[in-house]
Design a protein around this motif. Sequence first.
Motif, PDB file in Angstrom:
ATOM      1  N   GLY A  24       0.789  -1.228   0.000  1.00  0.00           N
ATOM      2  CA  GLY A  24       0.000   0.000   0.000  1.00  0.00           C
ATOM      3  C   GLY A  24       0.813   1.266   0.000  1.00  0.00           C
ATOM      4  N   GLU A  25       2.131   1.134  -0.127  1.00  0.00           N
ATOM      5  CA  GLU A  25       3.010   2.305  -0.107  1.00  0.00           C
ATOM      6  C   GLU A  25       3.040   3.002  -1.477  1.00  0.00           C
ATOM      7  OE1 GLU A  25       4.565   3.667   2.421  1.00  0.00           O
ATOM      8  OE2 GLU A  25       3.862   2.170   3.855  1.00  0.00           O
ATOM      9  N   PRO A  26       3.396   4.287  -1.506  1.00  0.00           N
ATOM     10  CA  PRO A  26       3.443   5.044  -2.771  1.00  0.00           C
ATOM     11  C   PRO A  26       4.417   4.465  -3.792  1.00  0.00           C
ATOM     12  CG  PRO A  26       3.514   6.529  -0.875  1.00  0.00           C
ATOM     13  CD  PRO A  26       3.660   5.151  -0.336  1.00  0.00           C
ATOM     14  N   GLU A  27       5.437   3.740  -3.328  1.00  0.00           N
ATOM     15  CA  GLU A  27       6.414   3.165  -4.258  1.00  0.00           C
ATOM     16  C   GLU A  27       5.761   2.263  -5.297  1.00  0.00           C
ATOM     17  OE1 GLU A  27       8.865   4.344  -0.722  1.00  0.00           O
ATOM     18  OE2 GLU A  27       6.852   3.550  -1.091  1.00  0.00           O
ATOM     19  N   VAL A  28       4.664   1.611  -4.919  1.00  0.00           N
ATOM     20  CA  VAL A  28       3.999   0.675  -5.827  1.00  0.00           C
ATOM     21  C   VAL A  28       3.501   1.400  -7.083  1.00  0.00           C
ATOM     22  CG1 VAL A  28       2.078  -0.947  -6.078  1.00  0.00           C
ATOM     23  CG2 VAL A  28       3.362  -0.845  -3.921  1.00  0.00           C
ATOM     24  N   GLN A  29       3.042   2.631  -6.914  1.00  0.00           N
ATOM     25  CA  GLN A  29       2.534   3.386  -8.055  1.00  0.00           C
ATOM     26  C   GLN A  29       3.638   3.777  -9.037  1.00  0.00           C
ATOM     27  OE1 GLN A  29      -0.735   3.467  -8.321  1.00  0.00           O
ATOM     28  NE2 GLN A  29      -0.742   2.386  -6.345  1.00  0.00           N
ATOM     29  N   LYS A  30       4.868   3.711  -8.593  1.00  0.00           N
ATOM     30  CA  LYS A  30       5.999   4.054  -9.449  1.00  0.00           C
ATOM     31  C   LYS A  30       6.518   2.843 -10.234  1.00  0.00           C
ATOM     32  CE  LYS A  30       7.493   7.557  -6.102  1.00  0.00           C
ATOM     33  NZ  LYS A  30       8.589   7.973  -5.192  1.00  0.00           N
ATOM     34  N   LEU A  31       6.019   1.663  -9.912  1.00  0.00           N
ATOM     35  CA  LEU A  31       6.454   0.451 -10.599  1.00  0.00           C
ATOM     36  C   LEU A  31       5.856   0.384 -12.003  1.00  0.00           C
ATOM     37  CD1 LEU A  31       5.910  -2.098  -7.670  1.00  0.00           C
ATOM     38  CD2 LEU A  31       8.130  -1.378  -8.581  1.00  0.00           C
ATOM     39  N   ASP A  32       6.541  -0.295 -12.894  1.00  0.00           N
ATOM     40  CA  ASP A  32       5.954  -0.552 -14.206  1.00  0.00           C
ATOM     41  C   ASP A  32       4.891  -1.638 -14.055  1.00  0.00           C
ATOM     42  OD1 ASP A  32       7.352  -2.938 -13.944  1.00  0.00           O
ATOM     43  OD2 ASP A  32       8.838  -2.474 -15.468  1.00  0.00           O
ATOM     44  N   LYS A  33       4.227  -1.980 -15.144  1.00  0.00           N
ATOM     45  CA  LYS A  33       3.116  -2.936 -15.067  1.00  0.00           C
ATOM     46  C   LYS A  33       3.568  -4.285 -14.513  1.00  0.00           C
ATOM     47  CE  LYS A  33      -0.453  -2.304 -16.110  1.00  0.00           C
ATOM     48  NZ  LYS A  33      -1.605  -1.851 -15.277  1.00  0.00           N
ATOM     49  N   ALA A  34       4.715  -4.770 -14.973  1.00  0.00           N
ATOM     50  CA  ALA A  34       5.217  -6.054 -14.479  1.00  0.00           C
ATOM     51  C   ALA A  34       5.476  -5.996 -12.975  1.00  0.00           C
ATOM     52  CB  ALA A  34       6.498  -6.439 -15.220  1.00  0.00           C
ATOM     53  N   GLY A  35       6.029  -4.880 -12.516  1.00  0.00           N
ATOM     54  CA  GLY A  35       6.304  -4.727 -11.090  1.00  0.00           C
ATOM     55  C   GLY A  35       5.033  -4.658 -10.269  1.00  0.00           C
ATOM     56  N   GLN A  36       3.999  -4.011 -10.803  1.00  0.00           N
ATOM     57  CA  GLN A  36       2.726  -3.919 -10.091  1.00  0.00           C
ATOM     58  C   GLN A  36       2.039  -5.282  -9.998  1.00  0.00           C
ATOM     59  OE1 GLN A  36       0.326  -0.824 -11.809  1.00  0.00           O
ATOM     60  NE2 GLN A  36       1.791   0.796 -11.330  1.00  0.00           N
ATOM     61  N   VAL A  37       2.145  -6.074 -11.056  1.00  0.00           N
ATOM     62  CA  VAL A  37       1.592  -7.429 -11.016  1.00  0.00           C
ATOM     63  C   VAL A  37       2.353  -8.268  -9.990  1.00  0.00           C
ATOM     64  CG1 VAL A  37       1.311  -9.575 -12.323  1.00  0.00           C
ATOM     65  CG2 VAL A  37       0.691  -7.386 -13.363  1.00  0.00           C
ATOM     66  N   GLU A  38       3.668  -8.119  -9.988  1.00  0.00           N
ATOM     67  CA  GLU A  38       4.483  -8.856  -9.011  1.00  0.00           C
ATOM     68  C   GLU A  38       4.084  -8.471  -7.591  1.00  0.00           C
ATOM     69  OE1 GLU A  38       6.946 -11.888  -8.327  1.00  0.00           O
ATOM     70  OE2 GLU A  38       6.573 -11.092 -10.339  1.00  0.00           O
ATOM     71  N   MET A  39       3.839  -7.183  -7.373  1.00  0.00           N
ATOM     72  CA  MET A  39       3.434  -6.727  -6.048  1.00  0.00           C
ATOM     73  C   MET A  39       2.082  -7.312  -5.672  1.00  0.00           C
ATOM     74  SD  MET A  39       4.805  -4.759  -3.690  1.00  0.00           S
ATOM     75  CE  MET A  39       4.204  -5.763  -2.326  1.00  0.00           C
ATOM     76  N   ARG A  40       1.197  -7.437  -6.645  1.00  0.00           N
ATOM     77  CA  ARG A  40      -0.114  -8.027  -6.395  1.00  0.00           C
ATOM     78  C   ARG A  40       0.028  -9.494  -5.990  1.00  0.00           C
ATOM     79  NH1 ARG A  40      -5.161  -6.293  -7.626  1.00  0.00           N
ATOM     80  NH2 ARG A  40      -4.341  -4.549  -8.856  1.00  0.00           N
ATOM     81  N   LEU A  41       0.927 -10.205  -6.649  1.00  0.00           N
ATOM     82  CA  LEU A  41       1.186 -11.606  -6.307  1.00  0.00           C
ATOM     83  C   LEU A  41       1.717 -11.733  -4.877  1.00  0.00           C
ATOM     84  CD1 LEU A  41       2.815 -12.807  -9.646  1.00  0.00           C
ATOM     85  CD2 LEU A  41       0.660 -13.644  -8.692  1.00  0.00           C
ATOM     86  N   VAL A  42       2.624 -10.848  -4.525  1.00  0.00           N
ATOM     87  CA  VAL A  42       3.184 -10.869  -3.166  1.00  0.00           C
ATOM     88  C   VAL A  42       2.098 -10.561  -2.142  1.00  0.00           C
ATOM     89  CG1 VAL A  42       4.817  -9.764  -1.592  1.00  0.00           C
ATOM     90  CG2 VAL A  42       5.511 -10.285  -3.940  1.00  0.00           C
ATOM     91  N   ALA A  43       1.276  -9.571  -2.430  1.00  0.00           N
ATOM     92  CA  ALA A  43       0.208  -9.194  -1.498  1.00  0.00           C
ATOM     93  C   ALA A  43      -0.784 -10.339  -1.314  1.00  0.00           C
ATOM     94  CB  ALA A  43      -0.512  -7.945  -2.002  1.00  0.00           C
TER      95      ALA A  43
END
Length: 265
Positions: A121-140
């Motif tokens: 839920g941190e602001p850093e997630v919004q700075k990730l590219d699409k692949a990074g955001q999907v990876e973050m979703r998997l981790v969450a």
Amino acid sequence: MPIPPEVTGDEIDDDVRQELMSLPKGLAEDVARNLVMVADLIDEDPEQAYAYSRIALRLASRVAAVREAAGFAAYATQKYSEALAEFRAARRMTGGVELWPVMADCERGMGRPERALAMAGEPEVQKLDKAGQVEMRLVAAGARRDMGQLEAAIVTLQSPELASSAVHPWTARLRYAYADALLAAERETEAREWFAKALEADKDGATDASDRLAELDGVEFVDAIDEDEDENDDVDGGRDGEPSGSVDVADETDVADDDQPDDRG
């Protein structure tokens, strides 16, 4: 540690080579060769990759690419506390956010899923590219499952990326994670559908979706060695004088599993 003579160090990416230019030439070459060994071995022999990463780290601990490589080698050997420390160091040096998802996953590996969820839920997630955001979703989603929140994990994975028919490098893993969560929730029919969709997108064998489908369909695989033994039993009449009743059923699709992705990553 020995490095094959054919490994020159020229195999590294241009951006890493650029970072190493801050070192004396001979030292840069030694570091580069060790980094090549890390990259070559991290999947097939992570312990060896880790050993080479420690050499590179000893030689050039002030280079971000070295700290990152050391982090991934530690991560591959489940040394999550050490991996997190290296990723944090690399991030301080570069100021980038690319390592944010794997840093969160290290928190999971250390038994702190609530911290991983907070990072999602941190602001850093919004700075990730699409692949990074999907990876973050998997981790969450994995963190939710760690905390026993299975339905929340399923909802976390429901996203435009999951619904899309387009295939990206991360598509198979996203669909697979969703299928696995559905199966854990005893929603078998839906799980089978999504394992099939994961297999359809899995061109590189990143998951074991074919095996999971076979399990759901009740298909039993017989090892080649066991098959030979069964044939011998048939010739000899079997141990108890009866023919063997084994039946070999082959799946039409055989996809090998890499980094099986556990929920982590």
